[in-house]
Design an enzyme around this catalytic site. Structure first.
Site, short mmCIF file in Angstrom:
data_model
loop_
_atom_site.label_atom_id
_atom_site.label_comp_id
_atom_site.label_asym_id
_atom_site.label_seq_id
_atom_site.Cartn_x
_atom_site.Cartn_y
_atom_site.Cartn_z
NE ARG A 14 -54.72 -18.31 -76.99
CZ ARG A 14 -53.74 -17.44 -76.77
NH1 ARG A 14 -53.98 -16.15 -76.86
NH2 ARG A 14 -52.52 -17.85 -76.46
NE ARG A 66 -60.07 -21.77 -72.77
CZ ARG A 66 -60.00 -21.04 -71.66
NH1 ARG A 66 -61.11 -20.62 -71.10
NH2 ARG A 66 -58.84 -20.74 -71.14
NE ARG A 81 -49.24 -23.71 -77.58
CZ ARG A 81 -48.34 -22.74 -77.80
NH1 ARG A 81 -48.73 -21.61 -78.36
NH2 ARG A 81 -47.09 -22.89 -77.45
CE1 TYR A 140 -44.13 -21.72 -67.69
CE2 TYR A 140 -44.24 -24.08 -68.08
CZ TYR A 140 -44.23 -22.78 -68.56
OH TYR A 140 -44.32 -22.55 -69.91
CG ASP A 187 -51.42 -25.74 -68.84
OD1 ASP A 187 -51.42 -24.90 -69.75
OD2 ASP A 187 -50.56 -25.76 -67.93
#
Lengths: 347, 347
Positions: free
Chosen positions: B30, B39, B26, B151, B75
């Site tokens: 952010r 973004r 990652r 998920y 993702d």
């Protein structure tokens, strides 16, 4: 009375019993409609302070399921709350401290725990012990120093323990001072419960699994070992259970802290634990609570796998691998209890 | 070019390189102000669909930190989204499916992934590969079948995987059908990225640690093994990394799936992993991201401990043990990168 008459104590000592004893972590609580009927609103800490209410809640799962032990309805932040640290349990969130532990000055908010601070807890234990038959012990419990420290330092439930790990590695001397106080607090809290009639105890290091073995060995183990060691001196022969979630990588170290029984979650097989710790180690566990939520068929099949994993060893206390989920159908827990008693009954 | 010129590929093959390669899970995201500047709002899936934007975001951490690999900004739910399963990523929450996977009819929402479904991903890979120097590879990635399934079945991020475990144990045939589709999807997704210019890949089974070894071996391993096996046939010599959080208890099984590199979090020491898997196994990891949040002193001391744990073995890719926390000071990551390069530089 001799241990064979008390299945829980017999299993903790590795002796044969009438059947494998069963209890469920968090058995007293939101899964039971009779709990929701009496509990009322607000913080659990408020309910704990009412001995008759807390005793009733403690007894409910024994009455309903016929489990072999009644674990005190309490919370691991009770001792810190009782000495005025400034921590509460927010419904739906968990332990919350408005002013987390962050510097040496915060040690002043953690004076030693006195019996008078927790009279409501010992009153509850006495009420429960008076009600239970001799073959069903009351279990005392406390949070282990690391897990309590994580709540005090983070100020709320955490996933990554950032402030706790920063304290461990950034200010190790302060960390050790905090852990010493929390170890003494756990000893005092459990000792008071044993003095009031509890006959075994569990030390919950629920979140220790977030640590590496090296960090656990250096910064946590000495303090948990102190808890088990001091309690063995104060209450010889009283069995202690050591439990954490997702602690497979710490198994040998948590066992080295000195418990009589090692609590396992479903990630560690019972057979594997005996291979790693010794063939006669007493174990508690380890049905995945998610399987209990999936209904009776899946839950009972899971319970049979746990018993197969244990392979008939007397040193086994049946439990879930983590606390009962509040959404659980309590009827499934009753069925699991009955199945374990039936399949392991020796009479 | 030969592997010694590409530190990442050399380390993955266990060959000496100019220095121990570094990247951070990652790393694109952010924690970087330049990311926040470009973004925009909304779902990550929207940003991923703009190849020039996604390529820019992928390149940012390489420019800033001088890391040795650029992991695609993407993702793990992209393939399921691309075939129209009906899943999005809600900012601040994570993957959300309004209609979770619960019955055999839901298989119809998981048709095979075609290259045309993910043209924006392969376009992004090509843009990034064209920009990077030859010694910095692009890394492809995909979610492993279990983690993607969790998920789809839960419908949102979960702590206990109740529906997933109920499906595994209650409807194992349907579970296997789901896992077969997700394994084929992971192969197609990674293969497309490799075809577009990526030179290595990581299979993320982030949440496999929720399973017991027995369940992992029976219900997960065959499908992850299929992913690594098929990719080895399609792209011989391309190294694959297998990673999960809190998977110490599954280490041997995840290695048995067939990766060239095993990714470790901080709960497993590198030395212990080599003892368990073989002295020459290639490992990736494993600085605790919580230590990076604690500031440069604690982070750099932690990085030194990781290097000491690796003891100079060439088969080491330095990384965190989990993704970069969004609150991280990126300057600390730059310092960690520089320190690892400095301490391991062989030129």
């Amino acid at each position: 009375m001799g241990a064979p008459d008390v299945p829980f104590l017999a299993a903790a000592r590795g002796e044969p019993a009438a059947h494998t004893p069963v209890w469920f972590m968090r058995q007293a609580g939101r899964s039971l409609p009779e709990y929701r009927a009496v509990r009322g609103e607000g913080s659990i800490l408020h309910a704990i302070k009412q001995p008759e209410l807390a005793a009733e809640i403690t007894l409910q799962p024994w009455r309903r399921h016929g489990v072999d032990a009644a674990v005190l309805y309490s919370d691991i932040v009770v001792p810190a709350h009782a000495v005025g640290f400034g921590i509460d349990v927010a419904p739906g969130t968990g332990p919350v401290a408005e002013q987390p532990f962050r510097s040496a000055g915060d040690l002043d908010r953690l004076r030693p725990l006195e019996p008078g601070d927790i009279g409501y807890v010992t009153d509850t234990v006495a009420l429960v012990a008076a009600e239970l038959p001799a073959h069903v012990p009351v279990l005392a419990f406390a949070g282990a120093p690391f897990t309590v420290a994580s709540y005090l330092v983070e100020g709320r439930p955490s996933r990554d323990y950032v402030h706790t790990k920063a304290l461990i590695h950034g200010e190790p001397t302060l960390w050790r001072a905090l852990m010493e106080r929390l170890a003494d607090s756990a000893v005092a809290f459990i000792s008071a419960q044993l003095g009031a009639g509890a006959r075994a105890f569990q030390l919950f290091d629920s979140w220790a699994g977030a640590l590496s073995p090296a960090d656990y060995a250096e910064f946590v183990l000495p303090y948990s070992r102190h808890v088990f060691g001091r309690l063995a001196e104060l209450h010889p022969g009283v069995p202690g259970i050591h439990y954490g979630v997702a602690c497979d990588h710490l198994l040998e170290l948590m066992h080295a802290a000195g418990p009589q029984v090692i609590g396992l979650d479903w990630r560690t097989s019972i057979a594997a634990a005996r291979q790693r710790l010794g063939a006669d180690v007493a174990v508690q566990g380890n049905l995945d609570p998610a399987l209990v939520l999936a209904g009776a068929d899946v839950a009972l099949a899971g319970a049979r796998r746990v018993l197969a994993d244990n392979a008939g060893h007397p040193a086994h206390i049946f439990n879930l691998g983590h606390g009962v989920n509040p959404q659980t159908d309590p009827g499934v827990l009753t069925e699991v209890t009955a199945l374990v008693h039936e399949l392991t009954g020796r009479s």
